[in-house]
Design a protein around this motif. Structure first.
Motif, PDB file in Angstrom:
ATOM      1  N   ASN A 289       0.825  -1.193   0.000  1.00 38.88           N
ATOM      2  CA  ASN A 289       0.000   0.000   0.000  1.00 38.88           C
ATOM      3  C   ASN A 289       0.865   1.250   0.000  1.00 38.88           C
ATOM      4  O   ASN A 289       0.554   2.221  -0.667  1.00 38.88           O
ATOM      5  CB  ASN A 289      -0.911  -0.014   1.232  1.00 38.88           C
ATOM      6  CG  ASN A 289      -2.282   0.477   0.911  1.00 38.88           C
ATOM      7  OD1 ASN A 289      -2.785   0.251  -0.182  1.00 38.88           O
ATOM      8  ND2 ASN A 289      -2.896   1.149   1.847  1.00 38.88           N
TER       9      ASN A 289
ATOM     10  N   PRO B 131     -16.379  -3.957   0.784  1.00 37.78           N
ATOM     11  CA  PRO B 131     -17.484  -4.860   0.420  1.00 37.78           C
ATOM     12  C   PRO B 131     -17.953  -4.635  -1.021  1.00 37.78           C
ATOM     13  O   PRO B 131     -17.738  -3.676  -1.625  1.00 37.78           O
ATOM     14  CB  PRO B 131     -18.575  -4.521   1.415  1.00 37.78           C
ATOM     15  CG  PRO B 131     -18.214  -3.239   2.042  1.00 37.78           C
ATOM     16  CD  PRO B 131     -16.754  -3.011   1.797  1.00 37.78           C
TER      17      PRO B 131
ATOM     18  N   GLU C  85      -8.028  -1.290   8.124  1.00 36.05           N
ATOM     19  CA  GLU C  85      -7.856  -2.456   8.983  1.00 36.05           C
ATOM     20  C   GLU C  85      -6.590  -2.371   9.842  1.00 36.05           C
ATOM     21  O   GLU C  85      -6.569  -2.873  10.959  1.00 36.05           O
ATOM     22  CB  GLU C  85      -7.813  -3.725   8.130  1.00 36.05           C
ATOM     23  CG  GLU C  85      -9.133  -4.065   7.474  1.00 36.05           C
ATOM     24  CD  GLU C  85      -9.434  -3.270   6.201  1.00 36.05           C
ATOM     25  OE1 GLU C  85     -10.491  -3.510   5.612  1.00 36.05           O
ATOM     26  OE2 GLU C  85      -8.633  -2.401   5.789  1.00 36.05           O
TER      27      GLU C  85
ATOM     28  N   ALA D 254      -8.717  -2.628   2.977  1.00 34.31           N
ATOM     29  CA  ALA D 254      -8.038  -3.777   2.361  1.00 34.31           C
ATOM     30  C   ALA D 254      -9.008  -4.562   1.498  1.00 34.31           C
ATOM     31  O   ALA D 254      -8.676  -4.971   0.393  1.00 34.31           O
ATOM     32  CB  ALA D 254      -7.428  -4.672   3.433  1.00 34.31           C
ATOM     33  N   ASN D 255     -10.208  -4.773   2.007  1.00 34.85           N
ATOM     34  CA  ASN D 255     -11.220  -5.566   1.284  1.00 34.85           C
ATOM     35  C   ASN D 255     -12.571  -4.878   1.378  1.00 34.85           C
ATOM     36  O   ASN D 255     -13.440  -5.299   2.142  1.00 34.85           O
ATOM     37  CB  ASN D 255     -11.317  -6.981   1.884  1.00 34.85           C
ATOM     38  CG  ASN D 255     -10.026  -7.726   1.770  1.00 34.85           C
ATOM     39  OD1 ASN D 255      -9.460  -7.841   0.700  1.00 34.85           O
ATOM     40  ND2 ASN D 255      -9.532  -8.235   2.889  1.00 34.85           N
TER      41      ASN D 255
END
Length: 129
Positions: free
Chosen positions: A29, A129, A39, A126-127
């Motif tokens: 990142n 939705p 996160e 990071a992930n």
């Protein structure tokens, strides 16, 4: 003897190897300039100071800060932040004024700055939705 022909190809070869290795490694990142990840930086702060009242069951103010989906959904007043815009972040406004958290210790200056930096850098997950 001219040292350039001897060192030139080795240097170029080293650069070629370094470039190829860089292409094979996943970009971090920090390397991509995406900024801090929720996160890694913000989630631990919210978990420690906010999630007791703002979780999937309690949802004070209709706000769930215990999940990425809940954070992105916002609360009864809508979105709690605008990625890249710290001046119009309801989340920052409440914690900087000391209005939140209502229970427990207020966030430290460094915790507030961490949240500010995350929002200013684009509020990356990071992930998502």
């Amino acid at each position: 003897m001219d040292p350039l022909p001897q060192t030139g190809p080795r240097f170029v070869g080293w650069l070629t190897v370094a470039a190829c290795v860089g292409l094979l490694l996943p970009a971090s990142n920090a390397a991509t300039g995406a900024g801090p990840l929720f996160e890694d930086t913000v989630a631990p702060i919210l978990k420690g100071h906010c999630a007791d009242c703002h979780n999937s069951k309690a949802r004070k103010g209709e706000l769930d800060l215990s999940s990425v989906a809940g954070i992105l959904l916002g609360g009864e007043k809508g979105s709690i932040f605008q990625a890249g815009d710290v001046e119009h972040s309801h989340l920052l406004e409440l914690i900087e004024k000391g209005e939140m958290p209502k229970k427990g210790d207020p966030l430290s200056a460094s915790q507030i700055e961490t949240i500010r930096e995350w929002i200013a850098a684009g509020a990356h997950f990071a992930n998502p939705p």
